[in-house]
Motif scaffolding. Structure first.
Motif, PDB file in Angstrom:
ATOM      1  N   UNK A 112       0.857  -1.186   0.000  1.00 64.43           N
ATOM      2  CA  UNK A 112       0.000   0.000   0.000  1.00 64.43           C
ATOM      3  C   UNK A 112       0.892   1.234   0.000  1.00 64.43           C
ATOM      4  N   UNK A 113       0.494   2.220  -0.799  1.00 60.06           N
ATOM      5  CA  UNK A 113       1.264   3.459  -0.872  1.00 60.06           C
ATOM      6  C   UNK A 113       0.316   4.650  -0.760  1.00 60.06           C
ATOM      7  N   UNK A 114       0.886   5.782  -0.383  1.00 58.50           N
ATOM      8  CA  UNK A 114       0.131   7.034  -0.351  1.00 58.50           C
ATOM      9  C   UNK A 114       0.691   7.956  -1.434  1.00 58.50           C
ATOM     10  N   UNK A 115      -0.067   8.953  -1.856  1.00 60.43           N
ATOM     11  CA  UNK A 115       0.470   9.913  -2.826  1.00 60.43           C
ATOM     12  C   UNK A 115       1.753  10.588  -2.337  1.00 60.43           C
ATOM     13  N   UNK A 116       1.857  10.852  -1.045  1.00 60.22           N
ATOM     14  CA  UNK A 116       3.064  11.486  -0.489  1.00 60.22           C
ATOM     15  C   UNK A 116       4.275  10.562  -0.669  1.00 60.22           C
ATOM     16  N   UNK A 117       4.117   9.283  -0.347  1.00 59.28           N
ATOM     17  CA  UNK A 117       5.211   8.327  -0.539  1.00 59.28           C
ATOM     18  C   UNK A 117       5.595   8.238  -2.019  1.00 59.28           C
ATOM     19  N   UNK A 118       4.582   8.247  -2.852  1.00 56.42           N
ATOM     20  CA  UNK A 118       4.792   8.190  -4.298  1.00 56.42           C
ATOM     21  C   UNK A 118       5.583   9.409  -4.774  1.00 56.42           C
ATOM     22  N   UNK A 119       5.196  10.600  -4.322  1.00 51.59           N
ATOM     23  CA  UNK A 119       5.907  11.832  -4.709  1.00 51.59           C
ATOM     24  C   UNK A 119       7.354  11.807  -4.237  1.00 51.59           C
ATOM     25  N   UNK A 120       7.565  11.348  -3.006  1.00 52.56           N
ATOM     26  CA  UNK A 120       8.928  11.282  -2.475  1.00 52.56           C
ATOM     27  C   UNK A 120       9.809  10.384  -3.346  1.00 52.56           C
ATOM     28  N   UNK A 121       9.232   9.299  -3.807  1.00 50.80           N
ATOM     29  CA  UNK A 121       9.983   8.351  -4.619  1.00 50.80           C
ATOM     30  C   UNK A 121      10.243   8.887  -6.033  1.00 50.80           C
ATOM     31  N   UNK A 122       9.295   9.673  -6.535  1.00 51.23           N
ATOM     32  CA  UNK A 122       9.382  10.187  -7.899  1.00 51.23           C
ATOM     33  C   UNK A 122      10.156  11.497  -7.994  1.00 51.23           C
ATOM     34  N   UNK A 123      10.371  12.162  -6.889  1.00 52.46           N
ATOM     35  CA  UNK A 123      10.918  13.514  -6.859  1.00 52.46           C
ATOM     36  C   UNK A 123      12.197  13.670  -7.682  1.00 52.46           C
ATOM     37  N   UNK A 124      13.124  12.745  -7.551  1.00 49.52           N
ATOM     38  CA  UNK A 124      14.408  12.885  -8.243  1.00 49.52           C
ATOM     39  C   UNK A 124      14.298  12.776  -9.761  1.00 49.52           C
ATOM     40  N   UNK A 125      13.216  12.171 -10.246  1.00 46.46           N
ATOM     41  CA  UNK A 125      13.059  11.993 -11.686  1.00 46.46           C
ATOM     42  C   UNK A 125      12.312  13.146 -12.350  1.00 46.46           C
ATOM     43  N   UNK A 126      11.749  14.021 -11.540  1.00 51.63           N
ATOM     44  CA  UNK A 126      11.020  15.166 -12.064  1.00 51.63           C
ATOM     45  C   UNK A 126      11.709  16.446 -11.597  1.00 51.63           C
ATOM     46  N   UNK A 127      12.957  16.598 -11.996  1.00 51.38           N
ATOM     47  CA  UNK A 127      13.776  17.724 -11.555  1.00 51.38           C
ATOM     48  C   UNK A 127      13.252  19.064 -12.068  1.00 51.38           C
ATOM     49  N   UNK A 128      12.650  19.045 -13.240  1.00 53.24           N
ATOM     50  CA  UNK A 128      12.271  20.307 -13.855  1.00 53.24           C
ATOM     51  C   UNK A 128      10.874  20.760 -13.459  1.00 53.24           C
ATOM     52  N   UNK A 129      10.464  20.483 -12.262  1.00 55.99           N
ATOM     53  CA  UNK A 129       9.144  20.925 -11.815  1.00 55.99           C
ATOM     54  C   UNK A 129       9.182  22.439 -11.579  1.00 55.99           C
ATOM     55  N   UNK A 130       8.270  23.138 -12.233  1.00 55.25           N
ATOM     56  CA  UNK A 130       8.283  24.588 -12.140  1.00 55.25           C
ATOM     57  C   UNK A 130       7.725  25.057 -10.803  1.00 55.25           C
ATOM     58  N   UNK A 131       6.710  24.392 -10.321  1.00 59.67           N
ATOM     59  CA  UNK A 131       6.227  24.707  -8.978  1.00 59.67           C
ATOM     60  C   UNK A 131       5.666  23.460  -8.318  1.00 59.67           C
ATOM     61  N   UNK A 132       5.652  23.479  -7.023  1.00 62.08           N
ATOM     62  CA  UNK A 132       5.279  22.301  -6.239  1.00 62.08           C
ATOM     63  C   UNK A 132       3.834  21.871  -6.492  1.00 62.08           C
ATOM     64  N   UNK A 133       2.907  22.834  -6.594  1.00 63.00           N
ATOM     65  CA  UNK A 133       1.496  22.490  -6.806  1.00 63.00           C
ATOM     66  C   UNK A 133       1.277  21.789  -8.144  1.00 63.00           C
ATOM     67  N   UNK A 134       1.945  22.267  -9.176  1.00 67.17           N
ATOM     68  CA  UNK A 134       1.834  21.629 -10.492  1.00 67.17           C
ATOM     69  C   UNK A 134       2.413  20.222 -10.446  1.00 67.17           C
ATOM     70  N   UNK A 135       3.544  20.063  -9.768  1.00 64.03           N
ATOM     71  CA  UNK A 135       4.189  18.762  -9.621  1.00 64.03           C
ATOM     72  C   UNK A 135       3.254  17.771  -8.917  1.00 64.03           C
TER      73      UNK A 135
END
Length: 196
Positions: A112-135
């Protein structure tokens, strides 16, 4: 299920659902008919060059197109949806997460995963996020897309805050993303990360 029209096969509903996507063990009525009529369903689909795949241990089933020749041609009945690079990345990372879970957590039956855990895991692969809300919105959309494909199941949604949602990572990912595909994509990811 018994239908009043004798011309309709007793497995018609589950066959129609399989044409739309995977069927899971927690879809009790469909799963029961699938298991009961699996020989008949398989025979029916073989006539139109589809193979019925059932994994009773992990509780999922789906249709796979049969290759008609050495070139890998199929009749094209099952729609293939090309995934964007980002969605491929999401699916591969979920598949890898599931593999890590199965190797490490022998007590728990499901991941089982949460969106927060998912974001933490994906963070390094989405370096070019312009803002946190969009990400956050982007990754929540990816979770919803994975749910539609049957790779995730939303199991907790009692809060308005999406960070409180809880998803089960479904084992059908192992069938849809093989070990060879996983290894190939991981090599590609490592090259991408090194070039950043």
């Amino acid at each position: 299920m018994t239908y009043t029209n004798p011309a309709v096969a007793p497995y018609a509903k589950v066959a129609a659902k399989l044409l739309q996507g995977p069927v899971f063990e927690d879809q009790a009525d469909l799963w029961e008919d699938l298991i009961r009529y699996q020989v008949e369903i398989n025979r029916y689909f073989e006539q139109i060059a589809l193979e019925l795949i059932i994994d009773s241990r992990d509780g999922y089933s789906y249709l796979k197109q049969m290759e008609l020749d050495d070139n890998g041609s199929t009749i094209g009945l099952v729609r293939r949806m090309p995934l964007s690079y980002e969605m491929s990345l999401v699916c591969v990372l979920l598949r890898e997460w599931l593999e890590e879970f199965e190797l490490g957590d022998l007590d728990a039956a499901r991941l089982y995963i949460t969106p927060k855990q998912f974001r933490d895991r994906m963070d390094m692969f989405f370096q070019e996020k312009t803002n946190e809300l969009k990400f956050i919105k982007e990754l929540n959309n990816h979770l919803e897309a994975c749910e539609k494909m049957g790779f995730l199941k939303l199991v907790y949604k009692e809060s308005l805050d999406k960070d409180d949602y809880r998803y089960e990572v479904r084992r059908i990912l192992k069938a849809r993303i093989t070990n060879d595909e996983l290894a190939h994509f991981k090599t590609q990811l490592e090259e991408d990360v090194q070039s950043l």
